[in-house]
Design an enzyme around this catalytic site. Structure first.
Site, PDB file in Angstrom:
ATOM      1  N   GLU A 184      -3.451   2.937  -7.448  1.00  0.00           N
ATOM      2  CA  GLU A 184      -3.880   4.059  -6.595  1.00  0.00           C
ATOM      3  C   GLU A 184      -2.844   5.174  -6.675  1.00  0.00           C
ATOM      4  O   GLU A 184      -1.823   5.121  -5.978  1.00  0.00           O
ATOM      5  CB  GLU A 184      -3.971   3.623  -5.125  1.00  0.00           C
ATOM      6  CG  GLU A 184      -5.019   2.595  -4.826  1.00  0.00           C
ATOM      7  CD  GLU A 184      -5.354   2.551  -3.338  1.00  0.00           C
ATOM      8  OE1 GLU A 184      -6.526   2.315  -3.036  1.00  0.00           O
ATOM      9  OE2 GLU A 184      -4.474   2.761  -2.499  1.00  0.00           O
ATOM     10  N   HIS A 218       0.849  -1.200   0.000  1.00  0.00           N
ATOM     11  CA  HIS A 218       0.000   0.000   0.000  1.00  0.00           C
ATOM     12  C   HIS A 218       0.882   1.246   0.000  1.00  0.00           C
ATOM     13  O   HIS A 218       1.977   1.239   0.556  1.00  0.00           O
ATOM     14  CB  HIS A 218      -0.920  -0.005   1.229  1.00  0.00           C
ATOM     15  CG  HIS A 218      -1.994   1.027   1.132  1.00  0.00           C
ATOM     16  ND1 HIS A 218      -1.771   2.361   1.444  1.00  0.00           N
ATOM     17  CD2 HIS A 218      -3.275   0.945   0.714  1.00  0.00           C
ATOM     18  CE1 HIS A 218      -2.887   3.029   1.238  1.00  0.00           C
ATOM     19  NE2 HIS A 218      -3.818   2.198   0.786  1.00  0.00           N
TER      20      HIS A 218
HETATM   21  O1  G3P Z   1      -6.516   1.665   0.403  1.00  0.00           O
HETATM   22  C1  G3P Z   1      -7.432   2.536  -0.166  1.00  0.00           C
HETATM   23  C2  G3P Z   1      -6.931   3.914  -0.170  1.00  0.00           C
HETATM   24  O2  G3P Z   1      -5.612   4.133  -0.221  1.00  0.00           O
HETATM   25  C3  G3P Z   1      -7.745   4.874  -0.931  1.00  0.00           C
HETATM   26  O3  G3P Z   1      -8.127   5.774   0.023  1.00  0.00           O
HETATM   27  O4  G3P Z   1      -9.574   7.374   1.084  1.00  0.00           O
HETATM   28  O5  G3P Z   1      -8.879   7.703  -1.267  1.00  0.00           O
HETATM   29  O6  G3P Z   1     -10.492   5.912  -0.704  1.00  0.00           O
HETATM   30  P1  G3P Z   1      -9.346   6.753  -0.258  1.00  0.00           P
END
Ligand code: G3P
Length: 227
Positions: free
Chosen positions: A144, A96
């Site tokens: 992400e 992560h």
């Molecule tokens: O692990 C999920 C995360 O990093 C995304 O966070 O708060 O943008 O949905 P968020």
């Protein structure tokens, strides 16, 4: 242990104060209820200290937020694979953005998790890293972009190209790998767009954890797979 099915909504509870103590179990039960009601697979990754109690409380896949590449036994303050396996975790996030790892450790953990029956979701920050991690053949990669994490604009709106190109890159090296996207995902429109871009679902946190009504937020997110 409950398997991860596609399409998937994976909810990372992080260490937000909103889920500290008994509240992680309460939110996991909301995830379970929405999953049962909608038929959409929802997995939850509670704070590490709540992993076992959440596993015992719900019948949806419960993920570890991380596993350390250390042996179970004479190690202190780590999360070895054997601990996650023994308490009934269904799988784990790896790498992560908030818990980056060395690729050699990701590679060995993907193999060891599979042997132990644990699913792996390897997080990535760009297309090249997505390609490299998909080549390790985890169950899922999750693109992400770090700058969008915790923000109000979904990656599917802010940077649809990185999602589409990550799907292509991942499937190009490992056709069977699942692809999730995350960062700023909040609602069913974002989920529908993620599906349209070729993903198998989403990984999110604040859109559920910080929602005034998490059940309503989850129902809206799940509805995105029907659009
Ligand atoms: O692990 C999920 C995360 O990093 C995304 O966070 O708060 O943008 O949905 P968020």
């Amino acid at each position: 242990m409950t398997a991860l099915k596609k399409p998937l909504i994976a909810v990372n509870l992080k260490t937000y104060p909103e889920v500290s103590g008994a509240r992680a179990v309460a939110l996991a039960k909301v995830c379970e209820s929405v999953s049962n009601e909608t038929g959409v697979s929802i997995a939850v990754a509670p704070p590490m200290t709540d992993l076992a109690v959440v596993v015992q409380s719900v019948d949806i896949p419960v993920l570890s937020q991380h596993i350390d590449a250390v042996q179970q036994g004479s190690t202190t303050g780590h999360v070895p694979l054997g601990v996650v396996s023994a308490c009934g975790g269904a799988g784990t996030l790896l790498n992560h953005s908030e818990r980056r790892m060395r690729i050699a450790d990701i590679a060995s953990l993907v193999v060891d998790c599979r042997k132990a029956g644990l699913a792996t979701i390897v997080c990535t920050n760009d297309i090249a890293v997505t390609r490299a991690c998909a080549a390790l053949e985890p169950d899922f990669v999750a693109i992400e972009p770090p700058e969008l994490i915790g923000g109000d604009v979904s990656v599917t709106t802010a940077n649809p190209a990185i999602v589409r190109d990550s799907v292509d890159a991942a499937r190009g090296v490992s056709p069977g790998v699942g692809v999730l996207c995350g960062a700023g995902v909040k609602n069913g429109v974002d989920v529908a767009k993620a599906s349209e871009l070729g993903t198998d679902g989403v990984l999110l946190a604040s859109g559920v954890v910080k929602a005034g009504d998490p059940r309503k937020a989850l129902l809206d997110l799940a509805s995105g797979f029907n659009e």
